[in-house]
Design a protein around this motif. Structure first.
Motif, PDB file in Angstrom:
ATOM      1  N   ILE A 124      48.155  36.825  52.798  1.00 26.25           N
ATOM      2  CA  ILE A 124      49.408  37.215  53.431  1.00 26.25           C
ATOM      3  C   ILE A 124      49.909  38.502  52.780  1.00 26.25           C
ATOM      4  CG2 ILE A 124      51.803  36.550  53.827  1.00 26.25           C
ATOM      5  CD1 ILE A 124      49.819  34.940  55.489  1.00 26.25           C
ATOM      6  N   ASP A 125      50.306  39.467  53.586  1.00 27.16           N
ATOM      7  CA  ASP A 125      50.894  40.705  53.092  1.00 27.16           C
ATOM      8  C   ASP A 125      52.299  40.388  52.589  1.00 27.16           C
ATOM      9  OD1 ASP A 125      52.365  43.150  52.928  1.00 27.16           O
ATOM     10  OD2 ASP A 125      50.899  44.117  54.242  1.00 27.16           O
ATOM     11  N   ALA A 126      52.528  40.590  51.277  1.00 29.72           N
ATOM     12  CA  ALA A 126      53.814  40.217  50.685  1.00 29.72           C
ATOM     13  C   ALA A 126      54.976  41.008  51.272  1.00 29.72           C
ATOM     14  CB  ALA A 126      53.768  40.417  49.172  1.00 29.72           C
ATOM     15  N   ALA A 127      54.714  42.229  51.715  1.00 34.16           N
ATOM     16  CA  ALA A 127      55.793  43.062  52.246  1.00 34.16           C
ATOM     17  C   ALA A 127      56.218  42.619  53.636  1.00 34.16           C
ATOM     18  CB  ALA A 127      55.363  44.525  52.282  1.00 34.16           C
ATOM     19  N   THR A 128      55.264  42.216  54.459  1.00 37.64           N
ATOM     20  CA  THR A 128      55.581  41.841  55.842  1.00 37.64           C
ATOM     21  C   THR A 128      55.684  40.341  56.043  1.00 37.64           C
ATOM     22  OG1 THR A 128      53.245  41.732  56.515  1.00 37.64           O
ATOM     23  CG2 THR A 128      54.332  43.885  56.620  1.00 37.64           C
ATOM     24  N   GLY A 129      55.071  39.565  55.138  1.00 38.17           N
ATOM     25  CA  GLY A 129      55.021  38.123  55.321  1.00 38.17           C
ATOM     26  C   GLY A 129      54.044  37.686  56.382  1.00 38.17           C
ATOM     27  N   SER A 147      52.846  39.209  40.524  1.00 36.45           N
ATOM     28  CA  SER A 147      52.850  39.943  41.790  1.00 36.45           C
ATOM     29  C   SER A 147      52.952  39.009  42.987  1.00 36.45           C
ATOM     30  CB  SER A 147      51.588  40.806  41.914  1.00 36.45           C
ATOM     31  OG  SER A 147      50.418  39.995  41.951  1.00 36.45           O
ATOM     32  N   ASN A 148      52.530  37.765  42.824  1.00 39.79           N
ATOM     33  CA  ASN A 148      52.691  36.770  43.873  1.00 39.79           C
ATOM     34  C   ASN A 148      53.957  35.951  43.695  1.00 39.79           C
ATOM     35  OD1 ASN A 148      50.317  37.004  45.595  1.00 39.79           O
ATOM     36  ND2 ASN A 148      49.148  36.407  43.786  1.00 39.79           N
ATOM     37  N   ARG A 149      54.355  35.721  42.459  1.00 42.09           N
ATOM     38  CA  ARG A 149      55.479  34.829  42.203  1.00 42.09           C
ATOM     39  C   ARG A 149      56.845  35.498  42.343  1.00 42.09           C
ATOM     40  NH1 ARG A 149      53.320  30.867  37.279  1.00 42.09           N
ATOM     41  NH2 ARG A 149      51.461  30.159  38.385  1.00 42.09           N
ATOM     42  N   GLN A 150      56.977  36.729  41.869  1.00 35.13           N
ATOM     43  CA  GLN A 150      58.274  37.406  41.978  1.00 35.13           C
ATOM     44  C   GLN A 150      58.753  37.512  43.429  1.00 35.13           C
ATOM     45  OE1 GLN A 150      60.496  39.164  39.603  1.00 35.13           O
ATOM     46  NE2 GLN A 150      59.576  37.677  38.208  1.00 35.13           N
ATOM     47  N   PRO A 151      57.883  37.921  44.374  1.00 29.86           N
ATOM     48  CA  PRO A 151      58.359  38.014  45.765  1.00 29.86           C
ATOM     49  C   PRO A 151      58.720  36.669  46.391  1.00 29.86           C
ATOM     50  CG  PRO A 151      56.372  39.320  45.443  1.00 29.86           C
ATOM     51  CD  PRO A 151      56.531  38.464  44.224  1.00 29.86           C
ATOM     52  N   LYS A 152      58.273  35.574  45.788  1.00 32.95           N
ATOM     53  CA  LYS A 152      58.556  34.248  46.352  1.00 32.95           C
ATOM     54  C   LYS A 152      59.669  33.522  45.616  1.00 32.95           C
ATOM     55  CE  LYS A 152      53.802  33.645  48.003  1.00 32.95           C
ATOM     56  NZ  LYS A 152      53.271  34.934  47.570  1.00 32.95           N
ATOM     57  N   ASP A 184      47.058  38.945  36.048  1.00 32.25           N
ATOM     58  CA  ASP A 184      47.532  39.119  37.418  1.00 32.25           C
ATOM     59  C   ASP A 184      46.437  39.821  38.215  1.00 32.25           C
ATOM     60  OD1 ASP A 184      49.007  40.542  39.721  1.00 32.25           O
ATOM     61  OD2 ASP A 184      50.632  39.377  38.825  1.00 32.25           O
ATOM     62  N   PRO A 185      46.231  39.432  39.477  1.00 37.50           N
ATOM     63  CA  PRO A 185      45.226  40.136  40.285  1.00 37.50           C
ATOM     64  C   PRO A 185      45.506  41.632  40.412  1.00 37.50           C
ATOM     65  CG  PRO A 185      45.920  38.117  41.378  1.00 37.50           C
ATOM     66  CD  PRO A 185      46.841  38.316  40.219  1.00 37.50           C
ATOM     67  N   MET A 186      46.775  42.027  40.290  1.00 33.34           N
ATOM     68  CA  MET A 186      47.159  43.435  40.394  1.00 33.34           C
ATOM     69  C   MET A 186      47.459  44.053  39.035  1.00 33.34           C
ATOM     70  SD  MET A 186      49.731  43.415  43.702  1.00 33.34           S
ATOM     71  CE  MET A 186      50.227  45.121  43.343  1.00 33.34           C
ATOM     72  N   ALA A 187      46.885  43.519  37.973  1.00 36.11           N
ATOM     73  CA  ALA A 187      47.261  43.904  36.613  1.00 36.11           C
ATOM     74  C   ALA A 187      47.229  45.411  36.385  1.00 36.11           C
ATOM     75  CB  ALA A 187      46.367  43.191  35.604  1.00 36.11           C
ATOM     76  N   GLU A 188      46.167  46.059  36.778  1.00 35.99           N
ATOM     77  CA  GLU A 188      46.035  47.489  36.517  1.00 35.99           C
ATOM     78  C   GLU A 188      47.096  48.291  37.257  1.00 35.99           C
ATOM     79  OE1 GLU A 188      42.651  51.040  36.911  1.00 35.99           O
ATOM     80  OE2 GLU A 188      42.062  48.920  37.041  1.00 35.99           O
ATOM     81  N   THR A 189      47.310  47.953  38.519  1.00 31.90           N
ATOM     82  CA  THR A 189      48.325  48.649  39.317  1.00 31.90           C
ATOM     83  C   THR A 189      49.718  48.402  38.762  1.00 31.90           C
ATOM     84  OG1 THR A 189      46.976  48.504  41.318  1.00 31.90           O
ATOM     85  CG2 THR A 189      49.341  48.846  41.615  1.00 31.90           C
ATOM     86  N   LEU A 190      50.014  47.156  38.425  1.00 35.09           N
ATOM     87  CA  LEU A 190      51.330  46.825  37.884  1.00 35.09           C
ATOM     88  C   LEU A 190      51.608  47.577  36.587  1.00 35.09           C
ATOM     89  CD1 LEU A 190      51.238  42.957  38.450  1.00 35.09           C
ATOM     90  CD2 LEU A 190      52.710  44.567  39.675  1.00 35.09           C
ATOM     91  N   HIS A 191      50.618  47.603  35.709  1.00 35.26           N
ATOM     92  CA  HIS A 191      50.791  48.281  34.423  1.00 35.26           C
ATOM     93  C   HIS A 191      51.030  49.778  34.638  1.00 35.26           C
ATOM     94  CE1 HIS A 191      50.333  49.269  30.209  1.00 35.26           C
ATOM     95  NE2 HIS A 191      49.334  50.091  30.490  1.00 35.26           N
TER      96      HIS A 191
END
Length: 491
Positions: free
Chosen positions: A139-144, A380-385, A429-436
């Motif tokens: 699921i795209d977190a931005a659009t749901g 990255s998955n938990r904060q948006p939820k 996090d699956p997005m660890a590199e991007t988040l950092h």
């Protein structure tokens, strides 16, 4: 040599270990469950074990399954134990040890998921359940909305007979059942995300439309996707837990699960092909899960997210120590009572203040040994939820978000990779590199963190959020976590 858990040793286990009173040979498959992690085995599988102990519903046994390479190791470990698992419920008053036998098989893990498709095509399987993590639904977190461009979904649309994902495998099995004239199974998500049944349906239908629109229409009409709210703290298993079982109970279990004594399951009662009598063992069956779900996700999971990052920045390892830390506890109490709980809708037969008090009792339980690092993972998955929905709701009501914006700033500060003492932080996090990368760039420009559309969406353009976020982030970097928290707590 310590004996390994198996059917052969059940009669010799200590009296304080509960063992199956049902004969495993009398059980028949009824459920395929994908994702045999600790949570499933301490939650759904234990509820079913309790039901089997009552001498009923023996045609609903679980067949385990997985689609990741790591699931092969889980399968091997559990096969050596005749699919048995030790669950140790840790409680300040008294612990409970249970050997569960509700699972009777585990589908071989294979490329293309052929064995899984075959098993789910069997008419005896009437429920397929899932714990594939909050981020495992494409699921795209931005659009749901369903993300059709994810590489796994592109692959499965092009290779429907040899899919990579569990959703591709479920669609292939449903197609086989339709062609054979077999009624479809119910798809039951047990993952911790809002409206999980609707999310599972969106993913299945989204992929099915790419494969076969006619099949997608049939699935949309015939397949039930009940929603569920699930709750139990289940830390990861380590040598600590394996040694606990050896020392306390005198046998070896390679996959024991320790957990808190509390558990809850609220389940939408939509099962066209039948279901176990879960209501007899404490499951709340209802027509509307949403109020329970919102309460849990906002108050419990939101509370976890709020306390996790300041605790990590202050080098606190265990959750019970964080809950007992005066400043962390005061921060959590203030944000819950002033910003989160006031916007949670009423829940049937539930007092929200009492629910929060129970949350605190659970967090303070030292026996569980839950870690701050576990609460921090997969942000990255938990904060948006868990956090940002409360932020959006308060802004929609034109109410303040001083504390919630601070939580987002604390997450950004954590993702920079060092605690306040300079200790290295491992970002899981699956997005660890991007988040950092975005968090480091936010040292010079806080908006560099908020520009991640898949996480923050329209909040990145909302000054009522961006301004306090930037102010908090600069203060955290200049003054440190303790001073910023203290200022917030003291108002």
């Amino acid at each position: 040599m310590t004996e390994r858990l198996s059917l052969a040793v059940l009669d010799s286990l200590p009296d304080d270990v509960e063992v199956p009173r049902y004969a495993r040979a009398d059980l028949a498959q009824g459920i395929v469950h994908v994702g045999l992690g600790n949570f499933h085995r301490a939650h759904m599988a234990l509820y079913l074990h309790d039901l089997l102990q009552e001498g009923r519903d023996h045609d609903w046994a679980i067949v385990g399954a997985g689609v990741r390479p790591a699931d092969t190791t889980i399968r091997s470990d559990l096969e050596a134990q005749d699919w048995l698992t030790t669950i140790v419920e840790l409680d300040p008053e008294t612990d409970r040890a249970v050997v569960t036998g509700a699972m009777i098989d585990f589908v071989p893990v294979a490329d293309g998921n052929g064995p899984l498709i075959t098993r789910m095509s069997d008419a005896e399987i009437r429920i397929v359940s899932l714990t594939v993590t909050e981020g495992g639904y494409y699921i795209d977190a931005a659009t749901g909305e369903f993300d059709p461009d994810h590489p796994d979904m592109v692959h499965d649309a092009e290779h429907p007979d040899a899919p990579r994902s569990v959703f591709g495998a479920m669609i292939a099995a449903l197609r086989a059942r339709r062609e054979a004239g077999t009624p479809p199974y119910t798809i039951m998500s047990c993952d911790n995300l809002p409206e999980n049944g609707h999310v599972a349906r969106a993913t299945v239908l989204g992929l099915a439309k790419k494969i076969d629109p006619d099949l997608a229409e049939w699935i949309g009409t015939e397949v039930a996707f009940p929603c569920a709210m699930v709750d139990r703290i289940t830390p990861a298993t380590s040598d600590r837990e394996r040694q606990m079982v050896r020392d306390r109970y005198g046998y070896a279990d390679e996959r024991p699960v320790t957990c808190e004594s509390f558990r809850q399951w609220v389940l939408e009662d939509r099962f066209p092909q039948g279901r176990p009598a879960f209501e007899t063992v404490g499951v709340t069956m209802t027509d509307d899960v949403a109020p329970f779900e919102t309460m849990k996700i906002r108050i419990l999971n939101g509370g976890h997210a709020a306390m996790a990052y300041p605790s990590a920045l202050l080098d606190i390892h265990f959750v019970h120590d964080a809950a007992a830390h005066p400043l962390i506890r005061a921060f959590l109490d203030k944000i819950e009572h002033e910003e989160i709980i006031p916007i949670v809708p009423p829940v049937p037969d539930t007092d929200l203040a009492e629910y929060y008090a129970q949350v605190i009792e659970r967090l303070e339980n030292p026996g569980v040994g839950d870690t701050v690092a576990r609460l921090c993972l997969d942000g990255s998955n938990r904060q948006p939820k868990f956090i940002l929905p409360s932020t959006r709701d308060r802004l929609a009501r034109d109410e303040g978000i001083e504390g919630l914006s601070l939580v987002s700033a604390l997450w950004c500060r954590y993702l920079q990779g060092k605690s306040d003492s300079g200790a290295e932080i491992t970002i899981d996090d699956p997005m660890a590199e991007t988040l950092h990368d975005h968090a480091v760039r936010a040292k010079d420009d806080p908006m560099a963190f908020l520009e991640m559309r898949t996480i923050f969406g329209s909040l990145a353009r909302e000054e009522r959020f961006t301004k306090p976020f930037a102010r908090h982030l600069r203060a955290l970097e200049k003054e440190g976590t303790e001073r910023v928290l203290r200022r917030y707590v003291e108002g």
